[in-house]
Write a protein that holds these residues in place. Structure first.
Motif, mmCIF file in Angstrom:
data_model
loop_
_atom_site.group_PDB
_atom_site.id
_atom_site.type_symbol
_atom_site.label_atom_id
_atom_site.label_comp_id
_atom_site.label_asym_id
_atom_site.label_seq_id
_atom_site.Cartn_x
_atom_site.Cartn_y
_atom_site.Cartn_z
ATOM 1 N N VAL A 121 0.490 -1.354 0.195
ATOM 2 C CA VAL A 121 0.065 0.252 -0.072
ATOM 3 C C VAL A 121 1.118 0.837 0.159
ATOM 4 C CG1 VAL A 121 -1.648 1.386 1.319
ATOM 5 C CG2 VAL A 121 -1.809 -1.115 1.233
ATOM 6 N N ASN A 122 1.036 1.902 -0.932
ATOM 7 C CA ASN A 122 1.972 3.012 -1.049
ATOM 8 C C ASN A 122 1.475 4.364 -1.108
ATOM 9 O OD1 ASN A 122 3.746 2.105 -1.343
ATOM 10 N ND2 ASN A 122 3.341 1.445 -4.004
ATOM 11 N N TRP A 123 -0.721 4.386 -1.444
ATOM 12 C CA TRP A 123 -1.433 5.462 -1.867
ATOM 13 C C TRP A 123 -2.311 4.797 -0.924
ATOM 14 C CZ3 TRP A 123 0.005 9.917 -4.198
ATOM 15 C CH2 TRP A 123 1.325 9.804 -4.569
ATOM 16 N N THR A 124 -2.698 6.155 -0.128
ATOM 17 C CA THR A 124 -4.711 6.053 0.428
ATOM 18 C C THR A 124 -5.069 7.112 -0.092
ATOM 19 O OG1 THR A 124 -5.262 5.353 2.402
ATOM 20 C CG2 THR A 124 -4.519 7.306 2.858
ATOM 21 N N ILE A 154 -7.281 14.028 -2.193
ATOM 22 C CA ILE A 154 -7.561 13.235 -3.608
ATOM 23 C C ILE A 154 -7.010 11.402 -3.109
ATOM 24 C CG2 ILE A 154 -7.768 12.743 -5.301
ATOM 25 C CD1 ILE A 154 -8.243 15.506 -6.367
ATOM 26 N N THR A 155 -5.821 11.877 -2.798
ATOM 27 C CA THR A 155 -5.188 10.921 -2.464
ATOM 28 C C THR A 155 -3.258 11.193 -1.416
ATOM 29 O OG1 THR A 155 -4.366 8.932 -3.491
ATOM 30 C CG2 THR A 155 -3.681 10.906 -4.588
ATOM 31 N N LEU A 156 -2.781 10.257 -0.902
ATOM 32 C CA LEU A 156 -1.317 11.155 0.280
ATOM 33 C C LEU A 156 -0.563 9.367 0.391
ATOM 34 C CD1 LEU A 156 -3.877 11.900 3.602
ATOM 35 C CD2 LEU A 156 -2.383 13.420 1.627
ATOM 36 N N GLN A 157 -0.287 10.091 -0.397
ATOM 37 C CA GLN A 157 1.934 8.654 -0.123
ATOM 38 C C GLN A 157 1.923 7.690 1.684
ATOM 39 O OE1 GLN A 157 4.449 11.248 -1.973
ATOM 40 N NE2 GLN A 157 4.834 8.797 -2.863
#
Length: 257
Positions: A121-124, A154-157
């Motif tokens: 999981v690299n992004w959420t 929208i997305t987080l590393q």
């Protein structure tokens, strides 16, 4: 047929048509064989039967409507846990009081990290950040002035520190003579649609790790005056805000329904 029996049958019909038909077949026996006292006993027995039969049907319907992912008594508790947990690294309130212009907006920087032990999981996605920031001595009624704002990234590393920025208008600072350090601050993070425990932030900008954070926050809100249309996130800033662009996660577009 007595009035009470008719009323009961109308209720039964609304719950189960099959019971209603059975009651119609038994109607004559109620009218011809039951004395008033016996009728009352029969009515109570019928009511108890309806209740016992209707309850399982209600539970079944609720299970279907709510779904296994929502029910608190789910047999799969892992469905209530996100693979990613948002952690507050630090919160900073920056207000240059030497600059007294209304164009100078006060910045609230929330430095967070999306933690996960899953290497795949690299992004959420769609992480919501809700901010409550309160000041005392601003209102005649003595209540805390509690500003509320939120945004959705929208997305987080994952496993990387990132900053979420909110801004308080300069004229609001002047109007209420707000101090650099708020009297109260709380954060609520939501990941994968799952709300994490409320974070109460201390004056150093750190998580206090209160075990009663949700209850404490609820009490503060009940005793405060909440204004949720003052503090802005980056995407909501007007042109005249006089704030230089800075790196910030892209936010989900907030469109009124």
């Amino acid at each position: 047929m007595g009035k009470l029996v008719k009323k009961l049958l109308s209720v039964v019909f609304g719950i189960n048509g099959y019971l209603f038909l059975n009651c119609l077949e038994a109607r004559d026996s109620f009218e011809t064989t039951l004395a008033p006292d016996e009728e009352q006993v029969a009515i109570q027995e019928m009511a108890d039967t309806v209740k016992s039969m209707a309850t399982p049907l209600t539970d079944k319907a609720m299970n279907e409507l709510l779904g296994a992912n929502v029910r608190a008594d789910s047999k799969e508790p892992k469905k209530f846990l996100s693979n990613v947990q948002l952690e507050l690294v630090k919160m900073k309130c920056d207000r240059n009081r030497l600059v007294g212009t209304m164009k100078k907006w006060g910045k609230v920087e929330i430095i967070l990290r999306a933690n996960t032990s899953d290497k795949n999981v690299n992004w959420t996605d769609k992480c919501n950040v809700k901010l409550y920031i309160g000041y005392n001595g601003c209102r005649l009624d003595g209540k805390m002035l509690l500003f509320k704002a939120d945004c959705t990234c929208i997305t987080l590393q994952t496993n990387k520190e990132q900053s979420i920025l909110f801004f308080i208008p300069g004229d609001v600072y002047q109007r209420h003579n707000l101090g650099d350090v708020p009297a109260y601050c709380a954060l609520v993070f939501t990941v994968d649609g799952i709300r994490q425990q409320t974070i109460i932030v201390n004056k150093e900008g750190k998580d206090t790790h209160r075990s009663d954070a949700d209850t404490y926050h609820k009490t503060v809100k009940e005793q405060a005056y909440i204004d949720d249309r003052i503090v802005r996130n980056v995407d909501q800033l007007p042109i005249y805000a006089d704030i230089r662009g800075t790196q910030h996660p892209t936010l989900l577009l907030d469109v009124d329904a």
